[in-house]
Design a protein around this motif. Structure first.
Motif, PDB file in Angstrom:
ATOM      1  N   TRP A  30       0.943  -1.187   0.385  1.00 59.03           N
ATOM      2  CA  TRP A  30       0.255  -0.425  -0.348  1.00 59.03           C
ATOM      3  C   TRP A  30       1.238   1.051   0.220  1.00 59.03           C
ATOM      4  O   TRP A  30       0.913   1.616   1.351  1.00 59.03           O
ATOM      5  CB  TRP A  30      -0.567  -0.164   1.751  1.00 59.03           C
ATOM      6  CG  TRP A  30      -2.165   0.786   1.377  1.00 59.03           C
ATOM      7  CD1 TRP A  30      -2.265   2.146   0.672  1.00 59.03           C
ATOM      8  CD2 TRP A  30      -3.664   0.145   1.073  1.00 59.03           C
ATOM      9  NE1 TRP A  30      -3.593   2.574   0.651  1.00 59.03           N
ATOM     10  CE2 TRP A  30      -4.212   0.962   0.966  1.00 59.03           C
ATOM     11  CE3 TRP A  30      -4.413  -1.333   1.825  1.00 59.03           C
ATOM     12  CZ2 TRP A  30      -5.523   0.959   1.193  1.00 59.03           C
ATOM     13  CZ3 TRP A  30      -5.370  -1.392   1.565  1.00 59.03           C
ATOM     14  CH2 TRP A  30      -6.558   0.150   1.308  1.00 59.03           C
ATOM     15  N   LEU A  34       1.217   4.840  -0.763  1.00 64.92           N
ATOM     16  CA  LEU A  34       0.600   6.650  -0.004  1.00 64.92           C
ATOM     17  C   LEU A  34       0.910   6.890  -1.520  1.00 64.92           C
ATOM     18  O   LEU A  34      -0.191   7.972  -2.602  1.00 64.92           O
ATOM     19  CB  LEU A  34       0.823   6.985   0.716  1.00 64.92           C
ATOM     20  CG  LEU A  34       0.405   6.735   2.111  1.00 64.92           C
ATOM     21  CD1 LEU A  34       0.939   7.631   3.202  1.00 64.92           C
ATOM     22  CD2 LEU A  34      -1.174   6.356   2.493  1.00 64.92           C
ATOM     23  N   SER A  35       1.521   7.505  -1.706  1.00 64.45           N
ATOM     24  CA  SER A  35       1.906   8.485  -3.757  1.00 64.45           C
ATOM     25  C   SER A  35       1.693   7.377  -4.493  1.00 64.45           C
ATOM     26  O   SER A  35       0.669   8.086  -5.094  1.00 64.45           O
ATOM     27  CB  SER A  35       3.740   8.522  -3.723  1.00 64.45           C
ATOM     28  OG  SER A  35       4.208   7.341  -3.589  1.00 64.45           O
ATOM     29  N   ASN A  82       6.327   6.628   2.584  1.00 64.82           N
ATOM     30  CA  ASN A  82       4.508   6.105   2.349  1.00 64.82           C
ATOM     31  C   ASN A  82       4.765   4.669   1.934  1.00 64.82           C
ATOM     32  O   ASN A  82       4.019   4.598   0.832  1.00 64.82           O
ATOM     33  CB  ASN A  82       5.014   6.679   0.567  1.00 64.82           C
ATOM     34  CG  ASN A  82       5.409   8.310   0.548  1.00 64.82           C
ATOM     35  OD1 ASN A  82       4.527   8.938   1.047  1.00 64.82           O
ATOM     36  ND2 ASN A  82       6.024   8.938  -0.784  1.00 64.82           N
ATOM     37  N   LEU A 128       2.720   2.768   3.869  1.00 61.55           N
ATOM     38  CA  LEU A 128       1.232   2.406   4.502  1.00 61.55           C
ATOM     39  C   LEU A 128       1.335   0.546   5.025  1.00 61.55           C
ATOM     40  O   LEU A 128       1.137  -0.024   5.907  1.00 61.55           O
ATOM     41  CB  LEU A 128       0.375   3.010   4.100  1.00 61.55           C
ATOM     42  CG  LEU A 128      -1.036   2.803   4.985  1.00 61.55           C
ATOM     43  CD1 LEU A 128      -0.776   3.359   6.354  1.00 61.55           C
ATOM     44  CD2 LEU A 128      -2.349   3.870   4.589  1.00 61.55           C
TER      45      LEU A 128
END
Length: 297
Positions: A41, A43-44, A265, A267
């Motif tokens: 996962w 984020l970006s 980034n 997650l």
């Protein structure tokens, strides 16, 4: 029949707020965290590819960047647990014993004095202690210099001084809560037991180890377990006082999780670290609970 039904409805309504908060703030975040930890996962990029236990494997495989971060921050956190838990428990017990010996009109005063620091935010506490132990112009170094006792000490940029500073700040900030619990437990001890011990000629140490300590044992176990959990969750003091330094030697596990999620980034990887942290805390507290009650069996 109608009365029983009304009682059940009222009982459900009284429990409902707790049930909703439990689901909203504990169960749902836990399930979501476990679910997210099974995905890559980012984020970006938004790539949510399912990786199963791949994140956990990366954390437990030596040599990977995530493993190095996880192990390093875990070691720092465990070190703080080792140095903080005995201090927080023993000092709070000592304060409770001293306050218990004071006249009744002074007990409430000193109880309030020692507990009031617990109500202060971690931001304010960290700002005060960062000023106190600042290398340039800090109150502690200025005082030592004015007394010609020491040259300026690198409190925040050298070890073990950085950990000492964080430990002192944590003790000052949180000691009042444990002290209050110990004090209430001591006040619940039956005075007739002490009177019987006095008739038998028991001294202060005998009274403490034979009467006080066994009587407050359960609350002592509770305080030790909650203190271990609180020390595992160290974040605000290290973030605001030392920023994880020097050389990331005070970077804790929660700071590592934050860095993984916000800086890298990742997650999914951060969630896996949080789940592993929770499992480690469960093992520590479970073992502590088992050993504590095994001795009494």
């Amino acid at each position: 029949m109608k009365t029983n039904r009304k009682l059940k409805i009222w009982a459900f309504l009284l429990v409902l707020p707790f049930l909703l908060c439990f689901i909203l703030f504990w169960l749902f975040p836990l399930v979501s965290g476990v679910f997210i930890s099974l995905f890559n996962w980012n984020l970006s990029s938004g790539n949510h590819r399912f990786v199963g236990f791949g994140n956990y494997k990366a954390l437990l495989t030596p040599g990977t960047i995530y493993s190095q971060l996880f192990i390093a921050t875990l070691k720092n956190t465990l070190l703080f647990v080792v140095i903080s838990v005995p201090s927080l428990v023993l000092i709070s017990l000592g304060l409770a014993l001293m306050i218990d010996k004071l006249p009744d009109r002074l007990k409430s005063v000193y109880r309030t004095i020692f507990f009031i620091s617990y109500s202060i935010s971690v931001t304010a506490v960290s700002a005060v202690f960062r000023w106190l132990f600042n290398e340039n112009g800090g109150f502690v170094n200025n005082t030592l210099s004015s007394l010609h006792l020491s040259a300026p000490i690198q409190w925040l940029n050298a070890q073990p001084n950085a950990w000492i500073t964080i430990l002192i700040a944590t003790i000052w900030w949180t000691i009042g809560f444990n002290m209050l619990l110990f004090l209430n437990a001591i006040n619940e001890v039956d005075e007739s037991i002490y009177e019987a011990a006095d008739l038998d000629g028991a001294g202060g140490w005998t009274r403490f180890f034979s009467i006080t300590l066994p009587e407050i044992r359960n609350i002592g176990i509770f305080i030790m377990i909650t203190t271990v959990i609180s020390s595992f969750n160290l974040f605000g003091q290290t973030k605001l006082i030392t920023a994880g330094g020097p050389m990331e030697s005070t970077k804790t596990l929660i700071m590592g999780i934050q860095s993984t999620v916000l800086d890298l980034n990742q997650l999914g990887m951060g969630s896996a670290m949080a789940i592993l942290m929770g499992l480690i805390m469960m093992i520590f507290t479970g073992l502590q609970y088992w050993l504590s009650y095994k001795k009494s069996a």
